[in-house]
Scaffold this motif. Structure first.
Motif, PDB file in Angstrom:
ATOM      1  N   LEU A 110       0.731  -1.043  -0.191  1.00 40.17           N
ATOM      2  CA  LEU A 110       0.055   0.174   0.411  1.00 40.17           C
ATOM      3  C   LEU A 110       0.781   1.202  -0.376  1.00 40.17           C
ATOM      4  O   LEU A 110       1.541   1.591   1.193  1.00 40.17           O
ATOM      5  CB  LEU A 110      -1.268  -0.167   1.346  1.00 40.17           C
ATOM      6  N   ARG A 111       0.787   1.930  -0.875  1.00 38.13           N
ATOM      7  CA  ARG A 111       1.719   3.458  -1.032  1.00 38.13           C
ATOM      8  C   ARG A 111       1.163   4.462  -0.811  1.00 38.13           C
ATOM      9  O   ARG A 111      -0.476   4.283  -1.218  1.00 38.13           O
ATOM     10  CB  ARG A 111       2.679   3.618  -2.555  1.00 38.13           C
ATOM     11  N   GLY A 150       3.133   7.377   4.544  1.00 39.83           N
ATOM     12  CA  GLY A 150       4.702   5.593   3.976  1.00 39.83           C
ATOM     13  C   GLY A 150       4.503   4.731   3.103  1.00 39.83           C
ATOM     14  O   GLY A 150       2.384   5.018   2.825  1.00 39.83           O
ATOM     15  N   ASP A 151       4.420   3.959   2.934  1.00 35.94           N
ATOM     16  CA  ASP A 151       4.326   3.358   2.167  1.00 35.94           C
ATOM     17  C   ASP A 151       5.046   1.833   2.862  1.00 35.94           C
ATOM     18  O   ASP A 151       6.211   1.826   3.164  1.00 35.94           O
ATOM     19  CB  ASP A 151       5.036   3.293   0.881  1.00 35.94           C
ATOM     20  N   ALA A 152       3.914   0.730   2.351  1.00 35.45           N
ATOM     21  CA  ALA A 152       3.729  -0.290   3.529  1.00 35.45           C
ATOM     22  C   ALA A 152       3.806  -1.037   2.711  1.00 35.45           C
ATOM     23  O   ALA A 152       4.012  -1.264   1.180  1.00 35.45           O
ATOM     24  CB  ALA A 152       2.819  -0.215   4.285  1.00 35.45           C
ATOM     25  N   VAL A 153       4.664  -2.683   3.186  1.00 41.71           N
ATOM     26  CA  VAL A 153       5.730  -4.195   2.209  1.00 41.71           C
ATOM     27  C   VAL A 153       4.817  -4.724   3.599  1.00 41.71           C
ATOM     28  O   VAL A 153       4.581  -4.618   4.577  1.00 41.71           O
ATOM     29  CB  VAL A 153       6.148  -3.816   1.594  1.00 41.71           C
ATOM     30  N   GLU A 154       4.633  -5.820   2.672  1.00 38.23           N
ATOM     31  CA  GLU A 154       4.256  -7.037   3.685  1.00 38.23           C
ATOM     32  C   GLU A 154       5.351  -6.890   4.811  1.00 38.23           C
ATOM     33  O   GLU A 154       7.054  -7.480   4.005  1.00 38.23           O
ATOM     34  CB  GLU A 154       4.443  -8.364   2.932  1.00 38.23           C
ATOM     35  N   GLY A 155       5.303  -7.824   5.568  1.00 35.72           N
ATOM     36  CA  GLY A 155       6.429  -7.617   6.917  1.00 35.72           C
ATOM     37  C   GLY A 155       6.345  -9.381   6.826  1.00 35.72           C
ATOM     38  O   GLY A 155       7.344  -9.901   7.951  1.00 35.72           O
ATOM     39  N   LYS A 156       5.392 -10.284   7.281  1.00 33.59           N
ATOM     40  CA  LYS A 156       5.574 -11.283   7.407  1.00 33.59           C
ATOM     41  C   LYS A 156       4.628 -12.748   6.719  1.00 33.59           C
ATOM     42  O   LYS A 156       4.270 -11.952   6.125  1.00 33.59           O
ATOM     43  CB  LYS A 156       4.623 -11.982   8.334  1.00 33.59           C
TER      44      LYS A 156
END
Length: 273
Positions: A172-173, A196-202
């Motif tokens: 999600l950007r 912020g831009d978010a990416v997968e973490g797990k």
């Protein structure tokens, strides 16, 4: 995949320590006029979706300590639901007492009133357990607030934010994180934002989002992650503030666990008078 090394005292303003000159590298701060953690004050007066965000306060009966988190009004048929982090409703597995939500909170003023919490919901795995990395994908909670003579919560604040379920692996950007950070750098009574831009973490479970553009400080737990006019998740935790490449973890709303919990809470609060 990112290794999550987390600060587990994010909701506790007393846990704020001195931080390096810049936790978020300058090139990665996306927020206009953003500070060293990526945050900037929200202009006053709070309008639009920002009016729906506020502080959730409660007390830990065992320690006697008062705890402050963020929360936001989420759209529902009952017009009475507040979205926050699960650990803002249960501290070390203990149910907090004297919970209340103050939407639009600004410099000590509860702009939209004080709304006592009538009932809370957290995923079953949070009951009786403390904070831990395996619980991060499920760090989402709901609070149902009591109605007032003038109406229910959304009758006064306006329509709540629409929950946006996103699947694991979906980046999600342009998220906007809202909250009330506290400590030496922040007053704790004013709303701040971070883009912020978010990416997968797990890799396992419903997944969590991670952004390296924001480094949430104490008091920021439970604040919403806004996206395309809705809310895609809540602030769960962050890396330790001594980390010179800080990041923030967001629990997304895409799991079946959240959907079932949301539907149950709405049915129960719809019957509440």
């Amino acid at each position: 995949m990112l290794r999550l090394v987390l600060c587990l005292a994010l909701l506790d303003p007393s846990g704020v320590a001195e931080v390096p000159r810049r936790n978020i590298p300058a090139r990665e701060v996306l927020t206009p006029q953003g500070d060293r953690l990526g945050y900037a004050p929200v202009p006053r007066p709070y309008t639009g979706t920002r009016r729906l965000t506020g502080v959730l306060v409660g007390r830990d009966r065992e320690t006697g300590r008062h705890i402050t988190c963020g929360g936001t009004v989420v759209r529902s048929r009952s017009r009475s639901l507040v979205l926050t982090a699960a650990h803002c409703l249960r501290n070390h597995g203990r149910v907090l007492e004297q919970l209340a939500f103050l939407p639009g909170y600004d410099r000590g003023r509860p702009v939209e009133g004080v709304w006592p919490v009538e009932r809370t919901w957290v995923p079953s795995r949070w009951r009786g357990r403390g904070f831990g990395p395996d619980l991060l994908p499920y760090d989402v909670g709901l609070a149902g607030v009591s109605a007032k003579p003038r109406g229910r919560l959304e009758d006064l604040t306006g329509r709540g934010l629409r929950p946006l379920p996103t699947r694991r692996g979906t980046p999600l950007r342009g998220l906007e994180l809202l909250g009330y950070p506290a400590g030496k750098q922040y007053p704790g009574n004013r709303m701040y934002r971070c883009v912020g831009d978010a990416v997968e973490g797990k890799e396992r479970g419903p997944g969590v989002l991670v952004t390296r553009n924001c480094h949430a400080a104490a008091g920021g737990s439970g604040g919403p992650a806004l996206y395309e006019g809705g809310v895609a998740g809540v602030v769960s935790s962050s890396s330790p503030l001594r980390d010179d490449k800080g990041f923030t973890v967001l629990s997304r709303l895409g799991s079946r666990t959240f959907t079932r919990m949301y539907e149950q809470a709405d049915r129960i609060m719809l019957r509440s008078k």
